[in-house]
Scaffold this motif. Structure first.
Motif, short mmCIF file in Angstrom:
data_model
loop_
_atom_site.label_atom_id
_atom_site.label_comp_id
_atom_site.label_asym_id
_atom_site.label_seq_id
_atom_site.Cartn_x
_atom_site.Cartn_y
_atom_site.Cartn_z
N SER A 138 105.11 105.59 124.38
CA SER A 138 104.01 104.69 123.99
C SER A 138 104.34 103.27 124.41
CB SER A 138 103.78 104.76 122.47
OG SER A 138 103.33 106.04 122.13
N ARG A 139 104.38 103.10 125.70
CA ARG A 139 104.64 101.80 126.32
C ARG A 139 104.57 102.01 127.82
NH1 ARG A 139 109.47 102.89 128.38
NH2 ARG A 139 110.97 104.09 127.20
N MET A 140 104.68 100.93 128.56
CA MET A 140 104.67 101.06 130.01
C MET A 140 105.95 101.74 130.47
SD MET A 140 103.94 98.09 132.73
CE MET A 140 104.28 98.37 134.45
N VAL A 141 105.81 102.68 131.39
CA VAL A 141 106.95 103.43 131.91
C VAL A 141 107.14 103.05 133.37
CG1 VAL A 141 107.83 105.75 132.41
CG2 VAL A 141 106.55 105.32 130.32
N HIS A 142 108.40 102.86 133.76
CA HIS A 142 108.71 102.53 135.14
C HIS A 142 108.92 103.81 135.95
CE1 HIS A 142 108.88 98.29 134.26
NE2 HIS A 142 109.51 98.61 133.15
N GLU A 143 108.88 103.68 137.25
CA GLU A 143 108.92 104.82 138.16
C GLU A 143 110.15 105.70 137.94
OE1 GLU A 143 108.96 105.65 142.97
OE2 GLU A 143 108.41 103.67 142.23
N ASP A 144 111.34 105.11 137.86
CA ASP A 144 112.55 105.91 137.68
C ASP A 144 112.54 106.68 136.37
OD1 ASP A 144 113.48 104.95 140.10
OD2 ASP A 144 114.81 103.45 139.22
N GLU A 145 112.06 106.05 135.32
CA GLU A 145 112.00 106.73 134.02
C GLU A 145 111.02 107.91 134.08
OE1 GLU A 145 111.21 105.94 129.28
OE2 GLU A 145 110.78 104.33 130.69
N LEU A 146 109.87 107.71 134.71
CA LEU A 146 108.90 108.79 134.81
C LEU A 146 109.46 109.94 135.65
CD1 LEU A 146 106.20 110.01 134.13
CD2 LEU A 146 105.14 108.55 135.86
N GLU A 147 110.16 109.63 136.71
CA GLU A 147 110.82 110.68 137.52
C GLU A 147 111.81 111.47 136.66
OE1 GLU A 147 110.26 112.04 140.29
OE2 GLU A 147 109.21 110.59 141.52
N ASP A 148 112.59 110.76 135.83
CA ASP A 148 113.55 111.43 134.95
C ASP A 148 112.84 112.33 133.93
OD1 ASP A 148 115.62 110.15 136.28
OD2 ASP A 148 115.90 108.62 134.72
N LEU A 149 111.72 111.85 133.40
CA LEU A 149 110.95 112.67 132.44
C LEU A 149 110.41 113.93 133.10
CD1 LEU A 149 108.98 109.84 130.57
CD2 LEU A 149 111.01 111.07 129.78
N LEU A 150 109.95 113.80 134.33
CA LEU A 150 109.44 114.97 135.06
C LEU A 150 110.56 115.96 135.37
CD1 LEU A 150 106.87 113.37 137.52
CD2 LEU A 150 106.41 114.75 135.50
N ALA A 151 111.72 115.44 135.75
CA ALA A 151 112.86 116.32 136.05
C ALA A 151 113.28 117.08 134.79
CB ALA A 151 114.03 115.50 136.58
N ALA A 152 113.30 116.40 133.65
CA ALA A 152 113.67 117.05 132.39
C ALA A 152 112.62 118.11 132.00
CB ALA A 152 113.82 116.02 131.28
N ALA A 153 111.35 117.81 132.19
CA ALA A 153 110.28 118.76 131.86
C ALA A 153 110.35 119.97 132.80
CB ALA A 153 108.92 118.09 131.96
N SER A 154 110.64 119.74 134.06
CA SER A 154 110.76 120.85 135.02
C SER A 154 111.91 121.76 134.65
CB SER A 154 110.95 120.31 136.44
OG SER A 154 109.80 119.62 136.86
N LYS A 155 113.01 121.16 134.25
CA LYS A 155 114.19 121.92 133.85
C LYS A 155 113.92 122.70 132.56
CE LYS A 155 119.12 121.36 132.96
NZ LYS A 155 120.22 120.40 132.85
N ALA A 156 113.25 122.06 131.60
CA ALA A 156 112.96 122.70 130.32
C ALA A 156 112.00 123.87 130.49
CB ALA A 156 112.37 121.68 129.35
N GLY A 157 111.07 123.77 131.42
CA GLY A 157 110.08 124.81 131.61
C GLY A 157 110.56 125.98 132.45
N SER A 158 111.76 125.85 133.01
CA SER A 158 112.29 126.93 133.89
C SER A 158 112.77 128.11 133.10
CB SER A 158 113.45 126.42 134.72
OG SER A 158 113.14 125.25 135.39
#
Length: 190
Positions: free
Chosen positions: A170-190
């Motif tokens: 719940s705030r502005m997210v920077h590119e690197d942080e969003l990439e990290d969140l996507l990587a974690a979600a991809s790993k969690a969903g595997s």
């Protein structure tokens, strides 16, 4: 007769500027390194199934069509809750767009969710004028925002490919942080 110690105690304007600049740089570096350690409280939604929804598409789809969360099953999903009047949302939009374009066709879907307190035409104009490449839907009545406990804008919700919420910001997210969140979600969903 002038005392040498009196002269040494007087700083020139250039020296004062250098000292002030060094203090500001040090404060910025420390703030950037330390403040994330005190991040926003963890959302109670993390680890739970994402709410289902069906919303009208504003941009990035067929006119008059609706997007359903069921259409997104099996993919990592980023829900970007925003409004055209929200300055941080407007600043974050190019970052979200860059990530959406980078991950297009790779099992990641980004959906902009415009909240009810925005104007459909103004929001659609913003999306078109900034050439945002991801689908944007309109959350009339804020039912979806309420289901995801959105209390401030911008808010990003990341959902893994199994439909489980893996992150809420719940705030502005920077590119690197969003990439990290996507990587974690991809790993969690595997």
């Amino acid at each position: 007769m002038t005392d040498r110690t009196d002269r040494a105690k007087t700083a020139t304007p250039g020296q004062a500027t250098v000292v002030i600049g060094a203090v500001l740089v040090l404060a910025a570096v420390l703030g950037y390194a330390i403040l994330p350690l005190f991040g926003a409280p963890k959302s109670k939604l993390i680890g739970y199934p994402a709410a289902t929804f069906t919303l009208p598409v504003m941009t990035g789809g067929e006119p008059g069509s609706r997007l359903s969360s069921r259409d997104l099953r099996g993919k990592v999903v980023v829900l970007d809750f925003w409004a055209s009047w929200c300055a941080p949302c407007r600043a974050e939009a190019p970052i979200v767009d860059k990530i959406a374009r980078r991950h297009e066709g790779k099992g990641v879907v980004v959906v902009g969710v415009t909240t009810n307190d925005d104007d459909w035409v103004r929001a659609a104009d913003f999306v078109k004028s900034h050439d945002l490449g991801y689908t944007t839907v309109f959350d009339e009545g804020d039912h979806v925002a309420n289901a995801f406990q959105v209390r401030e804008l911008p808010t990003l919700v990341v959902i893994d490919s199994k439909g489980i919420i893996s992150a809420v910001r719940s705030r502005m997210v920077h590119e690197d942080e969003l990439e990290d969140l996507l990587a974690a979600a991809s790993k969690a969903g595997s």
